[in-house]
Design an enzyme around this catalytic site. Sequence first.
Site, PDB file in Angstrom:
ATOM      1  N   ASP A 104     -21.068   2.826 -11.013  1.00 49.57           N
ATOM      2  CA  ASP A 104     -21.974   1.868 -11.650  1.00 49.57           C
ATOM      3  C   ASP A 104     -22.508   0.797 -10.691  1.00 49.57           C
ATOM      4  O   ASP A 104     -23.364   0.007 -11.063  1.00 49.57           O
ATOM      5  CB  ASP A 104     -21.254   1.186 -12.822  1.00 49.57           C
ATOM      6  CG  ASP A 104     -20.893   2.185 -13.903  1.00 49.57           C
ATOM      7  OD1 ASP A 104     -21.764   2.987 -14.255  1.00 49.57           O
ATOM      8  OD2 ASP A 104     -19.748   2.179 -14.372  1.00 49.57           O
ATOM      9  N   ARG A 128     -20.205   9.310  -6.000  1.00 53.19           N
ATOM     10  CA  ARG A 128     -21.411   9.192  -6.836  1.00 53.19           C
ATOM     11  C   ARG A 128     -22.193   7.942  -6.411  1.00 53.19           C
ATOM     12  O   ARG A 128     -23.420   7.921  -6.377  1.00 53.19           O
ATOM     13  CB  ARG A 128     -21.035   9.118  -8.324  1.00 53.19           C
ATOM     14  CG  ARG A 128     -20.289  10.353  -8.807  1.00 53.19           C
ATOM     15  CD  ARG A 128     -19.740  10.163 -10.203  1.00 53.19           C
ATOM     16  NE  ARG A 128     -18.786   9.071 -10.278  1.00 53.19           N
ATOM     17  CZ  ARG A 128     -18.244   8.610 -11.393  1.00 53.19           C
ATOM     18  NH1 ARG A 128     -18.595   9.144 -12.561  1.00 53.19           N
ATOM     19  NH2 ARG A 128     -17.364   7.619 -11.380  1.00 53.19           N
ATOM     20  N   HIS A 133     -15.968   0.640 -18.997  1.00 51.47           N
ATOM     21  CA  HIS A 133     -16.414   2.035 -18.769  1.00 51.47           C
ATOM     22  C   HIS A 133     -17.924   1.997 -18.503  1.00 51.47           C
ATOM     23  O   HIS A 133     -18.372   1.301 -17.605  1.00 51.47           O
ATOM     24  CB  HIS A 133     -15.991   2.874 -19.985  1.00 51.47           C
ATOM     25  CG  HIS A 133     -16.137   4.357 -19.834  1.00 51.47           C
ATOM     26  ND1 HIS A 133     -16.202   4.996 -18.623  1.00 51.47           N
ATOM     27  CD2 HIS A 133     -16.226   5.351 -20.773  1.00 51.47           C
ATOM     28  CE1 HIS A 133     -16.330   6.303 -18.809  1.00 51.47           C
ATOM     29  NE2 HIS A 133     -16.356   6.548 -20.100  1.00 51.47           N
ATOM     30  N   SER A 140     -14.850   8.404 -22.318  1.00 46.28           N
ATOM     31  CA  SER A 140     -15.873   9.148 -23.062  1.00 46.28           C
ATOM     32  C   SER A 140     -15.559  10.652 -23.111  1.00 46.28           C
ATOM     33  O   SER A 140     -15.721  11.287 -24.165  1.00 46.28           O
ATOM     34  CB  SER A 140     -17.268   8.920 -22.463  1.00 46.28           C
ATOM     35  OG  SER A 140     -17.249   9.125 -21.067  1.00 46.28           O
ATOM     36  N   HIS A 166     -11.359   1.393  -9.885  1.00 46.10           N
ATOM     37  CA  HIS A 166     -11.338   2.642 -10.660  1.00 46.10           C
ATOM     38  C   HIS A 166      -9.907   2.987 -11.019  1.00 46.10           C
ATOM     39  O   HIS A 166      -8.984   2.700 -10.248  1.00 46.10           O
ATOM     40  CB  HIS A 166     -11.965   3.804  -9.871  1.00 46.10           C
ATOM     41  CG  HIS A 166     -12.375   4.936 -10.743  1.00 46.10           C
ATOM     42  ND1 HIS A 166     -11.502   5.952 -11.091  1.00 46.10           N
ATOM     43  CD2 HIS A 166     -13.538   5.201 -11.381  1.00 46.10           C
ATOM     44  CE1 HIS A 166     -12.141   6.794 -11.887  1.00 46.10           C
ATOM     45  NE2 HIS A 166     -13.366   6.364 -12.088  1.00 46.10           N
TER      46      HIS A 166
HETATM   47  N1  HAX Z   1     -12.545  -7.092 -10.227  1.00 45.95           N
HETATM   48  C1  HAX Z   1     -11.495  -7.918 -10.439  1.00 45.95           C
HETATM   49  N2  HAX Z   1     -10.284  -7.490 -10.819  1.00 45.95           N
HETATM   50  C2  HAX Z   1     -10.113  -6.162 -10.941  1.00 45.95           C
HETATM   51  C3  HAX Z   1     -11.147  -5.251 -10.672  1.00 45.95           C
HETATM   52  C4  HAX Z   1     -12.409  -5.754 -10.324  1.00 45.95           C
HETATM   53  N3  HAX Z   1     -13.462  -4.969 -10.113  1.00 45.95           N
HETATM   54  N4  HAX Z   1     -10.673  -3.994 -10.883  1.00 45.95           N
HETATM   55  C5  HAX Z   1      -9.388  -4.126 -11.263  1.00 45.95           C
HETATM   56  N5  HAX Z   1      -9.059  -5.448 -11.295  1.00 45.95           N
HETATM   57  C6  HAX Z   1      -7.794  -6.017 -11.742  1.00 45.95           C
HETATM   58  C7  HAX Z   1      -7.500  -5.516 -13.161  1.00 45.95           C
HETATM   59  O1  HAX Z   1      -8.207  -6.304 -14.120  1.00 45.95           O
HETATM   60  C8  HAX Z   1      -6.019  -5.666 -13.246  1.00 45.95           C
HETATM   61  O2  HAX Z   1      -5.735  -7.035 -13.459  1.00 45.95           O
HETATM   62  P1  HAX Z   1      -4.539  -7.476 -14.466  1.00 45.95           P
HETATM   63  O3  HAX Z   1      -3.309  -6.968 -13.804  1.00 45.95           O
HETATM   64  O4  HAX Z   1      -4.658  -8.943 -14.502  1.00 45.95           O
HETATM   65  O5  HAX Z   1      -4.816  -6.806 -15.767  1.00 45.95           O
HETATM   66  C9  HAX Z   1      -5.578  -5.318 -11.820  1.00 45.95           C
HETATM   67  O6  HAX Z   1      -6.728  -5.499 -10.985  1.00 45.95           O
HETATM   68  C10 HAX Z   1      -5.088  -3.895 -11.674  1.00 45.95           C
HETATM   69  O7  HAX Z   1      -6.067  -3.018 -12.143  1.00 45.95           O
HETATM   70  P2  HAX Z   1      -6.194  -1.537 -11.550  1.00 45.95           P
HETATM   71  O8  HAX Z   1      -4.901  -0.830 -11.836  1.00 45.95           O
HETATM   72  O9  HAX Z   1      -6.678  -1.557 -10.144  1.00 45.95           O
HETATM   73  O10 HAX Z   1      -7.372  -0.922 -12.412  1.00 45.95           O
HETATM   74  P3  HAX Z   1      -7.309  -0.248 -13.860  1.00 45.95           P
HETATM   75  O11 HAX Z   1      -6.997   1.172 -13.676  1.00 45.95           O
HETATM   76  O12 HAX Z   1      -6.457  -1.023 -14.789  1.00 45.95           O
HETATM   77  O13 HAX Z   1      -8.809  -0.430 -14.365  1.00 45.95           O
HETATM   78  C11 HAX Z   1     -11.162  -0.465 -14.115  1.00 45.95           C
HETATM   79  C12 HAX Z   1      -9.872   0.293 -13.795  1.00 45.95           C
HETATM   80  C13 HAX Z   1     -12.336   0.392 -13.690  1.00 45.95           C
HETATM   81  C14 HAX Z   1     -11.256  -0.706 -15.618  1.00 45.95           C
HETATM   82  C15 HAX Z   1     -11.156  -1.805 -13.327  1.00 45.95           C
HETATM   83  O14 HAX Z   1     -11.166  -1.550 -11.941  1.00 45.95           O
HETATM   84  C16 HAX Z   1     -12.298  -2.719 -13.688  1.00 45.95           C
HETATM   85  O15 HAX Z   1     -12.203  -3.479 -14.651  1.00 45.95           O
HETATM   86  N6  HAX Z   1     -13.455  -2.657 -12.920  1.00 45.95           N
HETATM   87  C17 HAX Z   1     -14.608  -3.443 -13.238  1.00 45.95           C
HETATM   88  C18 HAX Z   1     -15.396  -2.797 -14.380  1.00 45.95           C
HETATM   89  C19 HAX Z   1     -16.035  -1.510 -13.920  1.00 45.95           C
HETATM   90  O16 HAX Z   1     -16.689  -1.424 -12.908  1.00 45.95           O
HETATM   91  N7  HAX Z   1     -15.879  -0.453 -14.743  1.00 45.95           N
HETATM   92  C20 HAX Z   1     -16.497   0.849 -14.488  1.00 45.95           C
HETATM   93  C21 HAX Z   1     -15.516   1.890 -13.965  1.00 45.95           C
HETATM   94  C22 HAX Z   1     -16.154   3.235 -13.717  1.00 45.95           C
HETATM   95  C23 HAX Z   1     -16.528   3.868 -15.003  1.00 45.95           C
HETATM   96  O17 HAX Z   1     -15.747   4.266 -15.811  1.00 45.95           O
HETATM   97  N8  HAX Z   1     -17.790   3.934 -15.255  1.00 45.95           N
HETATM   98  O18 HAX Z   1     -18.192   4.372 -16.413  1.00 45.95           O
END
Ligand code: HAX
Length: 457
Positions: free
Chosen positions: A397, A349, A294, A264, A340
Amino acid sequence: MFSATRTAARTAAQAANRRNVSTIRETLKEIIPERQALLKQIKSEHGSKTLGNVTVEQVVGGGRGIKFMLWDPSVLDAEEGIRFWGRSIPECQRDLPTAPGGQEILPEAMFWYLLTGKVPTAEQTKQFQEELVSRSELPAHVEKVLDSLPKTLHPMTQFVIGVAALNHDSQFAARYKSGMKKAEYWEPALEDSLDCVAKSFTIAARIYLHSYKDGAANMAPVDKSKDLSANFATQIGFGDSEGFVELIRLYNSLHTDHEGGNVSAHTTHLVGSALSDPFLSYSAALGGLAGPLHGLANQEVLRFILGMQKELGDSPSDEQIVQYIWKTLNSGQVIPGYGHAVLRKPDPRFAALREFGNKHPETANDPVFRMVDSLFKVAPGVLTEHGKTKNPFPNVDAASGSLLYHYGLTQFPYYTVTFGTSRAIGALSQYVWDRALGLPIERPKSLSMEAILKLVK
Ligand code: HAX
């Protein structure tokens, strides 16, 4: 130009004069030349130095860790978490003004701080709050647009449309059209940004009444003696709950800014770099915030927690929760609220929101909030064992939705809207600086797979 905005700015300046308080414009006018000189010095003395090499993995992996953009109001450290102009969250909680009788940072004070890097005095906060609140009324055409949308349209889509429609009265767009000089860009950028933040709270309230109540026809008028959060709470029908108002203040202060690379914030910066006005830039950002990886994660967390509560009851054992998490992971889904892209420790937070929940007796004993706490005890261990995520800890979150839910804001598809009112404060603070510093249009280089192979051979 929407005349209420001009009146608000004039009234604020007059009030500030009477009280002998410097306004946000005067404060920025003083700071901007210093920061412009600093950027000039950085460019001339260090412009050709490198800040690290870019690997192929970073190019195909979402740009993780590439140092790529200028963003002043906050910096994120993987281990420590966010600092706003050098202050950690507890330091901001210690130093920034609260509402009279309240304990939580006023988002208005945070906005001033993010814009200027200086802690506002109580008087400056009061005057700034009055200015923002007096800007929070919506033009009739925006009310009409919002009220005409299907009630079933996702609240974030309504938010995108409402903020984009504010562009009708953009001072930045109007002045650009009439040939404004580059050195003047920041001034209408500031006017629009103040409007966008203030009106976002009213748009958010209107969306709530439209989607979940009988409509916004009888929405409470803005009370100019109250802050933005108290007005928002009153407008959606929760104004009598001091706990809810304080939560909204904290929530809106904590979600403001998380350095520039998140979807964002980056979108606001990117779209703004084309000299799109603050409304169009932030409306585009809201589209990104609405993604489940996000901001929409706060909606997903509540869905997850309520699903777990339905299946396991109010007081599941740790072992039952562990099994539930494994079931979710094995079905290929993520655990929302965990992980994250940058952080490698529990999100401060999250810690601040958890502390809020634990210090108020009414939330501390709430079964849904307790479930969030129980999940926090076991989820990092399961995610570590699962072995995929680089960060097994909770992000912002993970707790926020359970607190909103406790106070009766149970419509969780709405939760990302409350994130959106806050993120405007941080992303648009940098938007103003982008224009003050005269940053150019953003245009990084992309590569095809063939081009990558050619380069690495
Ligand atoms: N549950 C299960 N698997 C997860 C995970 C979770 N909470 N977080 C990461 N992983 C997985 C990823 O999907 C990825 O799998 P693949 O290799 O199969 O694609 C692997 O672990 C490596 O990911 P990463 O490098 O640790 O994390 P990224 O930087 O790619 O992604 C995310 C960061 C926040 C998008 C990710 O941790 C996620 O999807 N979390 C759950 C959704 C979430 O809570 N989002 C909010 C984040 C905070 C924010 O921006 N708020 O607005």
